[in-house]
Design an enzyme around this catalytic site. Structure first.
Site, PDB file in Angstrom:
ATOM      1  N   ALA A  95       0.832  -1.208   0.000  1.00  0.00           N
ATOM      2  CA  ALA A  95       0.000   0.000   0.000  1.00  0.00           C
ATOM      3  C   ALA A  95       0.863   1.253   0.000  1.00  0.00           C
ATOM      4  CB  ALA A  95      -0.917   0.005   1.211  1.00  0.00           C
ATOM      5  N   ASP A  96       0.510   2.194  -0.870  1.00  0.00           N
ATOM      6  CA  ASP A  96       1.158   3.500  -0.832  1.00  0.00           C
ATOM      7  C   ASP A  96       0.233   4.452  -0.067  1.00  0.00           C
ATOM      8  OD1 ASP A  96      -0.876   4.177  -2.605  1.00  0.00           O
ATOM      9  OD2 ASP A  96       0.427   4.234  -4.361  1.00  0.00           O
ATOM     10  N   SER A  97       0.561   5.737  -0.044  1.00  0.00           N
ATOM     11  CA  SER A  97      -0.239   6.680   0.747  1.00  0.00           C
ATOM     12  C   SER A  97      -1.666   6.807   0.211  1.00  0.00           C
ATOM     13  CB  SER A  97       0.439   8.045   0.793  1.00  0.00           C
ATOM     14  OG  SER A  97       0.618   8.546  -0.518  1.00  0.00           O
TER      15      SER A  97
END
Length: 142
Positions: A95-97
């Protein structure tokens, strides 16, 4: 030499140094504290940490953690065989931001809560999210 245990003090020093000894309160997590005065008159202090006997945890209910795991899997489009547990970090799951924001939005919708931005930024694991959800749901029902 003087030694402190909890809030009591025992002094084994010469009488002229005993007047300097004080009762000390608030040593949390210390097994013992010892003071000694060397020949040159300089005191030395030795602190020994106490072993941890128990740990208090405010973990969310297992069903809350499970529901969060399912939402995280759905939001990140993870396969069914990808393990997601309370200890799973969003970053380790890929997961990224932006993904994290979408996860939080999915959690808000599923649990009918509103997560403040500061709180959302502190979420790094599934357990963090579940703990925050439990806290917000409890506050909402009070």
């Amino acid at each position: 030499m003087a030694s402190i245990s909890g809030t009591a003090i025992a002094t084994f020093a010469r009488p002229q140094f005993a007047a300097r000894a004080q009762v000390v309160k608030g040593f949390s997590g210390l097994k013992s504290v010892s003071f000694s005065i060397q020949r040159n008159g300089f005191p030395s202090v030795r602190l020994q940490p106490a072993p941890r006997r128990f740990q208090v945890s405010c973990a969310a209910k297992p069903e809350t953690v499970q529901k969060v795991c399912e939402i995280v899997k759905k939001q990140l489009a993870l396969s069914d065989d990808t393990p997601v547990t309370g200890e799973s970090k969003f970053s380790a799951l890929g997961a990224d931001s932006l993904d994290t924001v979408e996860i939080v939005m999915g959690l808000e919708e599923a649990f009918e809560i509103s997560v403040e931005e500061e709180s959302a930024q502190s979420i790094t694991t599934v357990q963090d999210a579940a703990d925050l959800i439990e806290k917000l749901v409890e506050a909402k029902s009070s």
